[in-house]
Enzyme design. Structure first.
Site: not given
Ligand code: UDX
Length: 438
Positions: A73, A200, A256, A258
């Site tokens: 964290p 990453k 992840c 932020q």
């Molecule tokens: C992310 C990464 O995609 C992944 O590769 C990593 O391993 C972990 O972090 P995750 O946090 O599960 O995955 O979700 P993700 O689909 O990336 O979305 C993150 C945030 O961005 C969500 O709140 C989503 O709604 C938002 N988002 C995503 C948008 O606002 N617009 C987009 O076009 C895509």
């Protein structure tokens, strides 16, 4: 680990955690996280070659390869508070492994960690060894929540970094051979340790940067009459830009983005690169701004006051198909509205009431925060409705019925641009959608 167990029946996989309640949940009929397809994968291997156990030391002793997947964290105290990653769980894991291990072990960093953590792990492991010998590899996880099983089945790439010595390369090859059971070799990328660790953080920073970029443009679209979805489509067709991650929203959330950007920016600061640090920090700043811009818009449209007004919030999870609420934009929006004196009624199909309460209020109480069992009920007698998660069920709710049950004029704020805007306007809603001139 469940996917590895499902794909490699001859490899014994033990998932271990000192938290007995959590392990019991993984051994029960109701898994502790909601993730489409995961239950099938777990059930296909559980009891065969996939085991969940609280015997951490025993599992370490028996294993040839240990994936360290503890939390990292953001630090909340001391040097780097609010930005640096807190590595106390990584260090504790390394100390325990050193204490228990007897033979050769490959330690795989699965947690997201700052670059050069492997070297700290190695120092701890090698200076506390009771006869164990260690190789540390980095194998970051790129799956996204909600599509985790799909992403693991068919990843864009698997990244494995390790020391470029004969022993390091041999350890890399061992882990490569596990993934190669179902991932084509050309998608398995091997690098040195530092490239893998850094990649990453950089992948997440680039993804989040795209969202902040399109979100910043959404504000410009609203005042100029351009439509952010049209702009996204137009630029995304340029093969150099590509179509993904260009969806404007009330702000990105999740465990992840932020955290990793703040961590990246802290690293840059640490290595004497303040310009690079502030460049990446601006991605988080725009995200915070987007969230407060959205709640500010609700207040403004509702005649500059929401005090005593009922606002329904549809969706609390940080994205659809997950019950995860970490860093969800909904927390900031609910807090802003409560601070303005609104009565905030939240509905989410998967997030439990207790989670919403503790996310928004911590240990405090506030009678103005109400959790509802259905979208329709949440919206009854509301002055305004805000959609914050793109759950499929929100796309085709009976909006006529919702409208009929609301106070007039009825306001709808689409934080995800997923609603049938033309139809809603026809019904009589006053509508705001991110990046649109509706
Ligand atoms: C992310 C990464 O995609 C992944 O590769 C990593 O391993 C972990 O972090 P995750 O946090 O599960 O995955 O979700 P993700 O689909 O990336 O979305 C993150 C945030 O961005 C969500 O709140 C989503 O709604 C938002 N988002 C995503 C948008 O606002 N617009 C987009 O076009 C895509």
């Amino acid at each position: 680990m469940a996917m590895i167990a499902a794909k490699c029946p001859d490899i014994r996989v033990t998932v271990t955690d000192p938290n007995a309640q959590r392990i019991a949940a993984w051994n029960s009929d109701t898994l502790p996280i909601y993730e489409p397809g995961l239950e099938e994968v777990v059930l296909s291997a559980r009891g065969r070659n996939l085991f969940f156990s609280t015997d951490v030391r025993g599992a370490i002793r028996e294993a040839d390869i240990i994936f360290v997947s503890v939390g990292t964290p953001t630090k909340t105290y001391g040097v780097g508070a609010g930005r640096a990653a807190d590595l106390k769980y990584i260090e504790a894991a390394a100390r325990m492994i050193a204490e228990v291990a007897e033979g050769p072990k490959i330690i795989v960093e699965k947690s997201t960690i700052p670059v050069r953590t492997a070297s700290a792990m190695l120092t701890i492991l090698r200076s506390n060894s009771k006869g164990g010998t260690f190789q540390v590899l980095s194998n970051p996880e790129f799956l996204a929540e909600g599509t985790a099983v799909e992403d693991l089945e068919d990843p864009d790439r698997v990244l494995i970094g390790g020391e470029q010595t004969p022993e390091g390369l041999e350890a890399i090859e061992k882990v490569v051979s596990i993934y190669a059971r179902w991932v084509p070799r050309e998608k398995i990328l091997t690098t040195n340790l530092w490239s893998s660790e850094l990649s990453k953080l950089v992948a997440n920073a680039f993804l989040a940067q795209r969202i902040s970029s399109i979100n910043s443009i959404s504000a410009l679209c609203e005042v100029t009459g351009a439509d952010v979805d049209e702009v996204g489509r137009a630029i995304g067709l340029d093969s150099r830009i590509g179509p993904k991650f260009l969806k404007a929203s009330v702000g990105f959330g999740g465990s992840c983005f932020q955290k990793d950007i703040l961590n990246l920016s802290y690293l840059c600061q640490h290595f004497g690169l303040p310009e690079v640090a502030s460049y990446w920090e601006s991605v988080v700043k725009i995200n915070d701004w987007q969230k407060s811009r959205f709640s500010g818009r609700i207040v403004r449209d509702l005649f500059n006051t929401v005090s005593g007004k009922h606002i329904a919030i549809l969706g609390f999870a940080f994205k659809k198909d997950t019950n995860d609420t970490r860093e969800t934009a909904a927390i900031a929006v609910c807090r802003d509205l409560l601070a303005e004196g609104a009565r905030v009624v939240v509905y989410d199909p998967q997030v439990p009431e207790s989670q919403i309460r503790s996310d928004v209020l911590g240990s405090q109480e506030n009678p103005n925060l109400v959790i509802s069992k259905s979208a329709l009920e949440a919206c009854k007698e509301a002055h305004g409705v805000a959609v914050l998660t793109e759950w499929d069920e929100f796309k085709d709710l009976d909006y006529q019925k919702i409208y009929d049950g609301m106070l007039k004029p009825a306001f709808l704020f689409d934080g995800r641009n997923i609603l049938p805007h033309a139809k809603l306007k026809q019904i009589g809603f006053r509508l705001f959608a991110i990046g649109k001139h509706v």
